[in-house]
Every structure is written in structure tokens, then in C-alpha cells.
Design an enzyme around this catalytic site. Sequence first.
Site, PDB file in Angstrom:
ATOM      1  N   SER A  15      -6.176 -21.076  50.920  1.00  0.00           N
ATOM      2  CA  SER A  15      -5.019 -20.210  51.162  1.00  0.00           C
ATOM      3  C   SER A  15      -3.705 -20.898  50.779  1.00  0.00           C
ATOM      4  CB  SER A  15      -4.950 -19.829  52.639  1.00  0.00           C
ATOM      5  OG  SER A  15      -6.164 -19.264  53.048  1.00  0.00           O
ATOM      6  N   CYS A  43     -10.753 -19.262  54.375  1.00  0.00           N
ATOM      7  CA  CYS A  43     -10.457 -17.891  54.780  1.00  0.00           C
ATOM      8  C   CYS A  43     -11.319 -16.887  54.028  1.00  0.00           C
ATOM      9  CB  CYS A  43      -8.971 -17.600  54.563  1.00  0.00           C
ATOM     10  SG  CYS A  43      -8.550 -15.891  54.854  1.00  0.00           S
ATOM     11  N   CYS A  48     -11.923 -16.075  57.839  1.00  0.00           N
ATOM     12  CA  CYS A  48     -11.368 -14.782  58.250  1.00  0.00           C
ATOM     13  C   CYS A  48     -12.066 -13.566  57.642  1.00  0.00           C
ATOM     14  CB  CYS A  48      -9.898 -14.675  57.867  1.00  0.00           C
ATOM     15  SG  CYS A  48      -9.021 -16.221  57.678  1.00  0.00           S
ATOM     16  N   LYS A  51     -15.889 -13.141  58.319  1.00  0.00           N
ATOM     17  CA  LYS A  51     -15.992 -12.960  59.771  1.00  0.00           C
ATOM     18  C   LYS A  51     -15.572 -11.557  60.188  1.00  0.00           C
ATOM     19  CE  LYS A  51     -12.599 -13.643  62.282  1.00  0.00           C
ATOM     20  NZ  LYS A  51     -11.397 -14.357  62.740  1.00  0.00           N
ATOM     21  N   TYR A  99      -8.939 -14.242  43.164  1.00  0.00           N
ATOM     22  CA  TYR A  99      -8.082 -15.429  43.332  1.00  0.00           C
ATOM     23  C   TYR A  99      -8.041 -16.235  42.025  1.00  0.00           C
ATOM     24  CZ  TYR A  99      -6.981 -15.384  48.316  1.00  0.00           C
ATOM     25  OH  TYR A  99      -6.452 -15.089  49.542  1.00  0.00           O
ATOM     26  N   ALA A 115     -11.189 -33.966  44.049  1.00  0.00           N
ATOM     27  CA  ALA A 115     -10.097 -34.799  43.559  1.00  0.00           C
ATOM     28  C   ALA A 115      -9.659 -35.724  44.688  1.00  0.00           C
ATOM     29  CB  ALA A 115      -8.927 -33.922  43.119  1.00  0.00           C
ATOM     30  N   TYR A 179     -11.415 -19.569  69.666  1.00  0.00           N
ATOM     31  CA  TYR A 179     -11.529 -18.214  69.144  1.00  0.00           C
ATOM     32  C   TYR A 179     -12.743 -18.018  68.238  1.00  0.00           C
ATOM     33  CZ  TYR A 179      -9.522 -19.184  64.460  1.00  0.00           C
ATOM     34  OH  TYR A 179      -9.300 -19.635  63.183  1.00  0.00           O
ATOM     35  N   ILE A 180     -13.127 -19.048  67.494  1.00  0.00           N
ATOM     36  CA  ILE A 180     -14.282 -18.882  66.597  1.00  0.00           C
ATOM     37  C   ILE A 180     -15.561 -18.719  67.424  1.00  0.00           C
ATOM     38  CG2 ILE A 180     -15.670 -20.006  64.797  1.00  0.00           C
ATOM     39  CD1 ILE A 180     -13.073 -21.204  63.688  1.00  0.00           C
ATOM     40  N   GLU A 183     -15.520 -15.217  69.073  1.00  0.00           N
ATOM     41  CA  GLU A 183     -15.710 -14.151  68.081  1.00  0.00           C
ATOM     42  C   GLU A 183     -17.174 -14.062  67.663  1.00  0.00           C
ATOM     43  OE1 GLU A 183     -11.298 -14.033  65.933  1.00  0.00           O
ATOM     44  OE2 GLU A 183     -12.869 -15.242  65.020  1.00  0.00           O
ATOM     45  N   GLY A 263     -14.447 -26.934  67.422  1.00  0.00           N
ATOM     46  CA  GLY A 263     -13.161 -27.343  66.842  1.00  0.00           C
ATOM     47  C   GLY A 263     -13.325 -27.735  65.392  1.00  0.00           C
ATOM     48  N   ASP A 304      -4.263 -26.361  57.015  1.00  0.00           N
ATOM     49  CA  ASP A 304      -5.029 -26.970  58.108  1.00  0.00           C
ATOM     50  C   ASP A 304      -5.060 -28.493  58.053  1.00  0.00           C
ATOM     51  OD1 ASP A 304      -5.561 -24.388  58.845  1.00  0.00           O
ATOM     52  OD2 ASP A 304      -7.746 -24.551  58.705  1.00  0.00           O
ATOM     53  N   ALA A 342      -4.428 -13.027  66.428  1.00  0.00           N
ATOM     54  CA  ALA A 342      -5.447 -12.154  67.028  1.00  0.00           C
ATOM     55  C   ALA A 342      -6.737 -12.927  67.227  1.00  0.00           C
ATOM     56  CB  ALA A 342      -5.708 -10.965  66.115  1.00  0.00           C
ATOM     57  N   HIS A 437       2.692   9.171  72.505  1.00  0.00           N
ATOM     58  CA  HIS A 437       1.705   9.665  73.444  1.00  0.00           C
ATOM     59  C   HIS A 437       0.697  10.572  72.748  1.00  0.00           C
ATOM     60  CE1 HIS A 437       0.202  10.799  77.363  1.00  0.00           C
ATOM     61  NE2 HIS A 437       0.213  12.056  76.975  1.00  0.00           N
ATOM     62  N   GLU A 442       1.577   2.901  74.302  1.00  0.00           N
ATOM     63  CA  GLU A 442       2.759   3.435  74.998  1.00  0.00           C
ATOM     64  C   GLU A 442       3.026   2.662  76.295  1.00  0.00           C
ATOM     65  OE1 GLU A 442       2.413   7.499  76.736  1.00  0.00           O
ATOM     66  OE2 GLU A 442       0.332   7.388  76.083  1.00  0.00           O
TER      67      GLU A 442
HETATM   68  C1  LIG Z   1     -14.939 -18.940  61.013  1.00  0.00           C
HETATM   69  C2  LIG Z   1     -13.455 -18.970  60.787  1.00  0.00           C
HETATM   70  C3  LIG Z   1     -12.705 -17.846  61.049  1.00  0.00           C
HETATM   71  C4  LIG Z   1     -11.339 -17.843  60.845  1.00  0.00           C
HETATM   72  N1  LIG Z   1     -10.645 -16.707  61.125  1.00  0.00           N
HETATM   73  C5  LIG Z   1      -9.310 -16.664  60.919  1.00  0.00           C
HETATM   74  C6  LIG Z   1      -8.589 -15.469  61.155  1.00  0.00           C
HETATM   75  O1  LIG Z   1      -9.142 -14.456  61.574  1.00  0.00           O
HETATM   76  N2  LIG Z   1      -7.256 -15.474  60.905  1.00  0.00           N
HETATM   77  C7  LIG Z   1      -6.606 -16.588  60.436  1.00  0.00           C
HETATM   78  O2  LIG Z   1      -5.399 -16.526  60.209  1.00  0.00           O
HETATM   79  N3  LIG Z   1      -7.275 -17.739  60.217  1.00  0.00           N
HETATM   80  C8  LIG Z   1      -8.606 -17.798  60.437  1.00  0.00           C
HETATM   81  N4  LIG Z   1      -9.301 -18.956  60.190  1.00  0.00           N
HETATM   82  C9  LIG Z   1      -8.541 -20.159  59.760  1.00  0.00           C
HETATM   83  C10 LIG Z   1      -8.229 -20.121  58.260  1.00  0.00           C
HETATM   84  O3  LIG Z   1      -9.407 -19.909  57.538  1.00  0.00           O
HETATM   85  C11 LIG Z   1      -7.560 -21.410  57.846  1.00  0.00           C
HETATM   86  O4  LIG Z   1      -6.437 -21.639  58.664  1.00  0.00           O
HETATM   87  C12 LIG Z   1      -7.098 -21.377  56.390  1.00  0.00           C
HETATM   88  O5  LIG Z   1      -8.164 -21.120  55.531  1.00  0.00           O
HETATM   89  C13 LIG Z   1      -6.429 -22.704  56.016  1.00  0.00           C
HETATM   90  O6  LIG Z   1      -6.092 -22.715  54.663  1.00  0.00           O
HETATM   91  P1  LIG Z   1      -5.944 -24.103  53.882  1.00  0.00           P
HETATM   92  O7  LIG Z   1      -5.397 -23.765  52.538  1.00  0.00           O
HETATM   93  O8  LIG Z   1      -5.235 -25.079  54.709  1.00  0.00           O
HETATM   94  O9  LIG Z   1      -7.432 -24.676  53.751  1.00  0.00           O
HETATM   95  P2  LIG Z   1      -8.747 -24.027  53.194  1.00  0.00           P
HETATM   96  O10 LIG Z   1      -8.656 -22.570  53.058  1.00  0.00           O
HETATM   97  O11 LIG Z   1      -9.850 -24.579  54.017  1.00  0.00           O
HETATM   98  O12 LIG Z   1      -8.851 -24.608  51.716  1.00  0.00           O
HETATM   99  C14 LIG Z   1      -9.094 -25.959  51.466  1.00  0.00           C
HETATM  100  C15 LIG Z   1      -9.881 -26.065  50.172  1.00  0.00           C
HETATM  101  O13 LIG Z   1      -9.850 -27.398  49.718  1.00  0.00           O
HETATM  102  C16 LIG Z   1     -11.099 -27.717  49.152  1.00  0.00           C
HETATM  103  N5  LIG Z   1     -11.179 -29.185  49.152  1.00  0.00           N
HETATM  104  C17 LIG Z   1     -11.240 -29.997  50.251  1.00  0.00           C
HETATM  105  N6  LIG Z   1     -11.187 -31.285  49.853  1.00  0.00           N
HETATM  106  C18 LIG Z   1     -11.099 -31.281  48.491  1.00  0.00           C
HETATM  107  C19 LIG Z   1     -10.988 -32.310  47.507  1.00  0.00           C
HETATM  108  N7  LIG Z   1     -10.938 -33.607  47.843  1.00  0.00           N
HETATM  109  N8  LIG Z   1     -10.933 -31.951  46.208  1.00  0.00           N
HETATM  110  C20 LIG Z   1     -10.970 -30.635  45.842  1.00  0.00           C
HETATM  111  N9  LIG Z   1     -11.055 -29.633  46.738  1.00  0.00           N
HETATM  112  C21 LIG Z   1     -11.105 -29.952  48.052  1.00  0.00           C
HETATM  113  C22 LIG Z   1     -12.091 -27.008  50.039  1.00  0.00           C
HETATM  114  O14 LIG Z   1     -13.321 -26.787  49.366  1.00  0.00           O
HETATM  115  C23 LIG Z   1     -11.349 -25.700  50.336  1.00  0.00           C
HETATM  116  O15 LIG Z   1     -11.678 -24.690  49.409  1.00  0.00           O
HETATM  117  C24 LIG Z   1     -10.684 -19.007  60.364  1.00  0.00           C
HETATM  118  C25 LIG Z   1     -11.429 -20.155  60.098  1.00  0.00           C
HETATM  119  C26 LIG Z   1     -12.797 -20.142  60.311  1.00  0.00           C
HETATM  120  C27 LIG Z   1     -13.591 -21.378  60.028  1.00  0.00           C
END
Ligand SMILES: Cc1cc2nc3c(=O)[nH]c(=O)nc-3n(C[C@H](O)[C@H](O)[C@H](O)COP(=O)(O)OP(=O)(O)OC[C@H]3O[C@@H](n4cnc5c(N)ncnc54)[C@H](O)[C@@H]3O)c2cc1C
Length: 460
Positions: A15, A43, A48, A51, A99, A115, A179-180, A183, A263, A304, A342, A437, A442
Site C-alpha cells: 500500500s 492489504c 483487508c 478478508k 496495481y 532488495a 482485530y484480526i 474478525e 500480533g 507498517d 473498523a 428516520h 439517528e
Molecule cells: C489479515 C489482515 C487484515 C487486515 N485488515 C485491514 C483492514 O481491514 N483495514 C486496514 O486498514 N488495514 C488492514 N490490515 C493492515 C494492512 O494490510 C496494512 O496496514 C498495510 O498493508 C500496510 O501497508 P505497507 O505498505 O506498510 O506494507 P505491505 O502492504 O505489507 O507491503 C509490504 C510489501 O513489501 C514486500 N517486501 C518486504 N520485504 C521486502 C524486501 N526486502 N524486498 C522486496 N520486497 C519486500 C512484501 O512482500 C510486501 O508486498 C490487515 C492486515 C492483515 C494481515
Amino acid sequence: MADHDVDLFVIGGGSGGVRAARIAASHGARVVVAEEYRVGGTCVIRGCVPKKLLVYASRFSGDFEDAAGFGWSVPEPIFHWPTLIGNVDREVARLEAAYTATLERYKVALVKSRAVLENAHTVRLADGKRVRAETILIATGAWPHYGPKIPGLDHAMSSNEAFKLKDLPRRIVIQGGGYIAVEFACVFAGLGSEVTLVYRGENILRGFDDDIREHLRNEMRGRGITVTCGHTVAAIERAGEEFVTRLSDGSTIASDKVMFAIGRRPNVTGLGLETVGIKLAEHGGIAVDSYSRSSIANIYAVGDVTHRVNLTPVAIREGHAFADTVYGGKPTPVDHTNVPTAVFSEPEIGVVGLTEQQASERLAKVDIYKTSFRPMKATLSGRATRMFMKLVVDGSNNQVVGCHIIGPDAGELIQVLGIAVKMRATKADFDATMAVHPTGAEELVTMREKAASYARVAAE
Ligand SMILES: Cc1cc2nc3c(=O)[nH]c(=O)nc-3n(C[C@H](O)[C@H](O)[C@H](O)COP(=O)(O)OP(=O)(O)OC[C@H]3O[C@@H](n4cnc5c(N)ncnc54)[C@H](O)[C@@H]3O)c2cc1C
């Protein structure tokens, strides 16, 4: 600049990374993204999106039951897990392609490789190739954490594997109270599994408002989920086709699957952070300032991996703000206050702002308004469920500083309420708003009686 191959190298195509890359490219930067697994990140691929699709699937069972009170007779419904998972996989693949196409459209180069940092300006790919970049963005996300090593830990799966199960488990034990965990407990229960949730703390959803926590726990129990608090999983043994989970009190539970959702830890290991001298914060994420800059001036981190607020919209906002700051000539700090969120449990939760407890610790005077009622749909369906809402108000200036909802569409409601809270709406503004209503929402504008708050009870 001449000795750099690119302006920006983004490690991680999730993301935060994808948004940062796209916006930086739109500002004219030459950008490369490295992704070691699938574009879209947690995500899209295993968070997200898949899920929420499982959540939708799991709610049909309740809808079929509820339909009877409205005059429908529905034949015995049959659920087929492989159909659901196949359809979810197709949707995830479609989004991954979308994407990837976006990156191509913005002329961002994509490298499908791990990387790691070699020095402050050099990234090394899995094939040994090196890329020199003026700026590096670390957006590597987080990974499920399994806690201390216990006997049979290898038998436990995480949410990652839950999306890949061949069959729906007839019985599942889920350890975790976040939350995970809740859910997935609700998803599996809705689809027909027998679910036991095991959590070490005194109640699920630590950090949420206490009334919400208690309400959800009761609703989950009402839906047949066993919620066991105050215990941990001590061991998991394989017994033929099933697993026997031993809890810290010595009791055992037999199940077909055991899932841990206790976690997630920032993905910082093996990235070369120590070599470059990038500092970590106490919580284990990369330490950054409000512009997402790390302790090394040309290296930034978003999402994250920084362990600030671990949600997709936050990672996206941080990635966007980074790109505007560094390439758009518009320094943009990210405001992490009042992030609406949420929990897609059954019933759903939506929250924004302070809990009652936080408000009572931080503010001199707190007013609480709360209501609990039977949603209209439950009158004819006969379902034993209640909706609950709470407004936390700063008693000194009447500002609404927290909203907590559990009930149908709470996630949708809180998105809109988040605007009011961000705009510092007062309770008087809520009261001046005409009700819609008949809706559940409400009640948000018709609560007039103050409830006993922690602060007032403590003062009396
Ligand atoms: C089961 C679950 C449900 C969730 N539900 C929600 C929700 O309902 N709403 C919400 O807002 N958030 C939700 N989240 C949290 C959300 O998915 C994360 O907060 C979000 O994806 C974080 O984005 P990011 O870009 O930090 O990391 P990520 O989306 O995790 O992307 C990191 C990317 O880096 C890649 N990577 C890692 N290390 C390397 C490397 N050394 N070289 C190359 N690539 C690498 C990984 O493969 C990954 O694709 C959920 C998470 C989980 C696990």
C-alpha cells in the site's frame, strides 16, 4: 545525481510503497520498486481485501436465518469453501494486475526481487545486481508474529495461510484478541466452523473502549463462539487428523486447525539496516520523523515497517506525503490523530478518537452519552442482538472527542463520523443535526442524557 541510477528506490510494493512510487513518478522522479512476492502487498494479497470478501461470505448464514421473520423460506443453504476461495483468488489477482498496470502507466520500473540495503545509496537485489539511488524508501510492511516457542508451534498457521486452506475447518482454535483474531473468529463461525478464541488478556480488543469490548464478547458468545480469556496456548499436539491444543490452565481443545493472530512485527530483519545505521524505535519499527525520514537523511520509511498506525489508509497517506515532501515541493507531515477504524467482526465495530478511559485520563471533565438498542431488523428476524453507541465529549468545550459504535454498518458510519470529529464538531452540532428516520444512525444525534462516566464516578 549523475552517479545514481534512479532518483528513488522503493523497497516493497504494498500500500505505502506503490502510492509513494506513483506520486513520486508523477512529480517527475525516476522510480524503481522492488517487490519480493506480489504487487499490492498485505492489504490486497492477504489482508483487508480478501478478508472483507470472507466477511461478506460469512454473513450470509445470518441473513438466511433472518429472512424467515420477513416471510421468506430459504432451503437449507449449502456452503462450498473452494468456490469462495477460488473467487477470492481471482479478485486478488485482478487487483494485483491493476496495481501493476498503474505502476507501468506512471513509468515506474518494477523489479520482482527481494532488495536489501548495501549502503545509504545502494540497494542489492537477489541476483546480486546493485542499484544506486539518490533516495531510498523502505516500505516492507509487517509479518505475523508467533510469540515464544512452544511445543508444536509448527502446527499453528497465521492469517496468511487462512486464505489458502483447502477446506473449511470444522473446528478451529484461534489464539489472539486483536482485530484480526476476532474478525477471523467471526468469519469461521459465520461459515459454520466451531470456533474457540483464546486470549491471554482479561478481555478481547485491548485498546478499544471497554463497553465495545464487552459488547462484542457477549455478541460473539451469542453466536456460539467460545471466548476464553486469561489463558494462552501452551502446546499443540498432532493426534491423527486433528490437533490437540493445551492451554496454560492444562485444559485441552481438539480442532482441525489452530491459528495464531497475536500480533504483527515490522519487517526489519535482514534488510541491512544495521549496516547503514538506521535506528529502530522502541517498538521495533523504523524510527522516523513526521515526514517519514529515518535517522539517515536520504532514507525514508512508511507503513507498517514504522509501526505507527498499522492500517492501509495510513500507509497510503504516509507514502503520498513522502512523495509530495521530497518530489512535489510540498512538505507534508502526516497527522496520525483521530484515525477512524473498523473491526469487521459480527456485529461490526467502528471507532474514532478517544476511548472513555483515555478521555478520563487526559481531560479535566468528560461527558459520556451512550445508547444500546435492538436494531429494527432484529425485531422481525428475532435475532438476539443489540446495537451500541457511545459519544465521548470534552466537558470543558463540548467537543466530541470519541465515537464508538458496534452494530450493522458501523464501519460505514464511522467513516462519515470521522469527518465530524476531525472538524472538531461539538455535541451541540450533533444535536442540531436532523435525524434520518428510521435508521440506527439517528441515535447518534438524539442522545440527550449524560451517562455515568469513569471521571464522574471517580469524582463522586
Ligand atoms: C489479515 C489482515 C487484515 C487486515 N485488515 C485491514 C483492514 O481491514 N483495514 C486496514 O486498514 N488495514 C488492514 N490490515 C493492515 C494492512 O494490510 C496494512 O496496514 C498495510 O498493508 C500496510 O501497508 P505497507 O505498505 O506498510 O506494507 P505491505 O502492504 O505489507 O507491503 C509490504 C510489501 O513489501 C514486500 N517486501 C518486504 N520485504 C521486502 C524486501 N526486502 N524486498 C522486496 N520486497 C519486500 C512484501 O512482500 C510486501 O508486498 C490487515 C492486515 C492483515 C494481515
